[in-house]
Design an enzyme around this catalytic site. Structure first.
Site, PDB file in Angstrom:
ATOM      1  N   ASP A  15      -6.018  -3.614  -1.781  1.00  0.00           N
ATOM      2  CA  ASP A  15      -6.375  -2.735  -2.886  1.00  0.00           C
ATOM      3  C   ASP A  15      -7.911  -2.706  -2.872  1.00  0.00           C
ATOM      4  OD1 ASP A  15      -6.262  -1.306  -5.362  1.00  0.00           O
ATOM      5  OD2 ASP A  15      -6.715  -3.181  -6.389  1.00  0.00           O
ATOM      6  N   LEU A  16      -8.496  -1.748  -3.561  1.00  0.00           N
ATOM      7  CA  LEU A  16      -9.969  -1.642  -3.548  1.00  0.00           C
ATOM      8  C   LEU A  16     -10.596  -2.136  -4.856  1.00  0.00           C
ATOM      9  CD1 LEU A  16     -12.647  -0.484  -2.293  1.00  0.00           C
ATOM     10  CD2 LEU A  16     -12.054   1.667  -3.395  1.00  0.00           C
ATOM     11  N   ASP A  17     -10.343  -1.363  -5.938  1.00  0.00           N
ATOM     12  CA  ASP A  17     -10.985  -1.648  -7.221  1.00  0.00           C
ATOM     13  C   ASP A  17     -10.504  -2.984  -7.778  1.00  0.00           C
ATOM     14  OD1 ASP A  17     -12.324   0.949  -7.432  1.00  0.00           O
ATOM     15  OD2 ASP A  17     -10.339   1.781  -7.731  1.00  0.00           O
ATOM     16  N   THR A  38     -15.424  -2.352  -9.075  1.00  0.00           N
ATOM     17  CA  THR A  38     -15.550  -1.000  -9.628  1.00  0.00           C
ATOM     18  C   THR A  38     -14.651  -0.781 -10.838  1.00  0.00           C
ATOM     19  OG1 THR A  38     -14.240  -0.529  -7.686  1.00  0.00           O
ATOM     20  CG2 THR A  38     -16.425   0.446  -7.755  1.00  0.00           C
ATOM     21  N   LYS A  72      -5.226  -0.191 -14.702  1.00  0.00           N
ATOM     22  CA  LYS A  72      -5.559  -0.663 -13.345  1.00  0.00           C
ATOM     23  C   LYS A  72      -4.467  -0.283 -12.344  1.00  0.00           C
ATOM     24  CE  LYS A  72      -8.740  -4.315 -14.574  1.00  0.00           C
ATOM     25  NZ  LYS A  72      -9.023  -5.755 -14.622  1.00  0.00           N
ATOM     26  N   SER A 121      -5.344   1.963  -1.710  1.00  0.00           N
ATOM     27  CA  SER A 121      -5.918   2.162  -3.045  1.00  0.00           C
ATOM     28  C   SER A 121      -5.500   3.512  -3.603  1.00  0.00           C
ATOM     29  CB  SER A 121      -7.441   2.118  -2.958  1.00  0.00           C
ATOM     30  OG  SER A 121      -8.017   2.588  -4.167  1.00  0.00           O
ATOM     31  N   ALA A 122      -5.260   3.542  -4.912  1.00  0.00           N
ATOM     32  CA  ALA A 122      -4.916   4.809  -5.582  1.00  0.00           C
ATOM     33  C   ALA A 122      -6.140   5.698  -5.735  1.00  0.00           C
ATOM     34  CB  ALA A 122      -4.329   4.507  -6.955  1.00  0.00           C
ATOM     35  N   LYS A 127       1.538   3.505  -7.643  1.00  0.00           N
ATOM     36  CA  LYS A 127       1.954   2.136  -7.950  1.00  0.00           C
ATOM     37  C   LYS A 127       2.547   2.160  -9.370  1.00  0.00           C
ATOM     38  CE  LYS A 127      -2.026   0.577  -5.278  1.00  0.00           C
ATOM     39  NZ  LYS A 127      -3.362  -0.039  -5.257  1.00  0.00           N
ATOM     40  N   GLU A 184      -3.860  -7.552  -4.361  1.00  0.00           N
ATOM     41  CA  GLU A 184      -3.961  -6.720  -5.559  1.00  0.00           C
ATOM     42  C   GLU A 184      -4.494  -7.488  -6.759  1.00  0.00           C
ATOM     43  OE1 GLU A 184      -3.585  -3.972  -7.102  1.00  0.00           O
ATOM     44  OE2 GLU A 184      -2.790  -2.623  -5.584  1.00  0.00           O
ATOM     45  N   ASP A 185      -5.130  -6.751  -7.671  1.00  0.00           N
ATOM     46  CA  ASP A 185      -5.549  -7.381  -8.939  1.00  0.00           C
ATOM     47  C   ASP A 185      -4.789  -6.802 -10.132  1.00  0.00           C
ATOM     48  OD1 ASP A 185      -6.820  -4.834  -8.766  1.00  0.00           O
ATOM     49  OD2 ASP A 185      -8.144  -5.446 -10.392  1.00  0.00           O
TER      50      ASP A 185
HETATM   51  C1  BG6 Z   1      -7.333   2.616  -8.838  1.00  0.00           C
HETATM   52  C2  BG6 Z   1      -7.977   2.084 -10.094  1.00  0.00           C
HETATM   53  O1  BG6 Z   1      -7.732   1.844  -7.757  1.00  0.00           O
HETATM   54  O2  BG6 Z   1      -7.719   3.964  -8.617  1.00  0.00           O
HETATM   55  C3  BG6 Z   1      -7.684   2.989 -11.270  1.00  0.00           C
HETATM   56  O3  BG6 Z   1      -7.499   0.773 -10.350  1.00  0.00           O
HETATM   57  C4  BG6 Z   1      -8.076   4.430 -10.932  1.00  0.00           C
HETATM   58  O4  BG6 Z   1      -8.399   2.526 -12.392  1.00  0.00           O
HETATM   59  C5  BG6 Z   1      -7.377   4.862  -9.666  1.00  0.00           C
HETATM   60  O5  BG6 Z   1      -7.705   5.295 -12.003  1.00  0.00           O
HETATM   61  C6  BG6 Z   1      -7.752   6.288  -9.253  1.00  0.00           C
HETATM   62  O6  BG6 Z   1      -9.115   6.310  -8.914  1.00  0.00           O
HETATM   63  P1  BG6 Z   1      -9.969   7.653  -8.674  1.00  0.00           P
HETATM   64  O7  BG6 Z   1     -11.259   7.124  -8.083  1.00  0.00           O
HETATM   65  O8  BG6 Z   1      -9.206   8.500  -7.721  1.00  0.00           O
HETATM   66  O9  BG6 Z   1     -10.134   8.295 -10.001  1.00  0.00           O
HETATM   67 MG    MG Z   2      -7.244  -2.827  -8.323  1.00  0.00          MG
END
Ligand code: BG6
Ligand code: MG
Length: 219
Positions: A7-9, A15, A43, A115-116, A146, A170-171
């Site tokens: 996962d990224l964020d 972030t 999240k 990552s989403a 997710k 993942e977090d």
């Molecule tokens: C996820 C975050 O990684 O990405 C969410 O945990 C975020 O908070 C989602 O809404 C979508 O991100 P983005 O950058 O496409 O708006």
């Molecule tokens: Mg995350």
């Protein structure tokens, strides 16, 4: 363990705090106040679904808005968020992540991003770690977010690795559920005890390749 799906964020970089700031600002324009506790529910959740959760939390059904208005609100949040992440540097990598990526690569373990976030590729470049990734899932192409397993299964398929040989990190609660539903080994960073992660760490400093190898097991 033949692949690690990140996962990224909140796993690679913090972030999550910028997403929260940008959502808080958008919510306040609608007279909705959100706090860190509510933010946990955002999240891992896509941009549009996050917006809908915020509106619902504020007692405003998303049916009160046209799809154009919803898009505009989501875009406004993203513009604010993009400003906040413009200046990210490799210093904002969470501790231990750079070492882990280097060690995985040297052992020939595949690395993917699940990552989403549609801002994922930009952030990997800013952090100067994009070259470590064998594959990056494009969240725009997914049907379900997710906790559905689609994103992690897509990452494994893109790498050509059996999901059973993959670990996901993942977090978020939704993210751990997604990894588990994909039949993978689930590593949780700061996640609650009761959601079934196979290996939990309090901080990314504990994410060493040795720790991953010694805890990894097939499901
Ligand atoms: C996820 C975050 O990684 O990405 C969410 O945990 C975020 O908070 C989602 O809404 C979508 O991100 P983005 O950058 O496409 O708006
Ligand atoms: Mg995350």
């Amino acid at each position: 363990m033949q692949a690690v799906l990140f996962d990224l964020d909140g796993v690679i970089t913090d972030t999550a705090k910028y997403h929260f700031q940008a959502w808080k600002r958008l919510a306040s324009t609608l007279s909705i106040s959100i706090d860190e506790r509510f933010n946990e529910r955002l999240k891992g959740v896509s941009r549009m679904d996050s917006l809908k959760r915020i509106l619902e939390y504020g007692g405003l059904s998303n049916h009160h808005f046209t799809s154009i208005q919803l898009e505009q609100m989501a875009e406004q949040k993203n513009n604010d968020y993009r400003q906040l992440i413009q200046g990210i540097t490799p210093k904002e990598l969470l501790p231990g992540i750079s070492e882990l990526l280097t060690a995985l690569r040297s052992k020939g373990i595949k690395i993917a991003l699940a990552s989403a976030s549609k801002n994922g590729p930009f952030i990997l470049e800013r952090l100067k770690i994009d070259t470590f990734f064998d594959s990056v899932v494009d969240p725009a192409k997914l049907r379900k977010g997710k906790p559905d397993p689609e994103i992690f299964l897509t990452a494994a398929a893109q790498l050509g690795i059996d999901p059973k040989e993959c670990a996901g990190i993942e977090d978020s609660v939704a993210g751990i559920e997604s990894i588990l539903a994909a039949g993978m080994f689930a590593v949780g960073v700061g996640v609650p005890e009761n959601i079934g992660a196979h290996f939990r760490v309090a901080s990314t400093t504990e994410l060493t390749i040795d720790a991953l190898f010694s805890h990894f097991k097939h499901n």
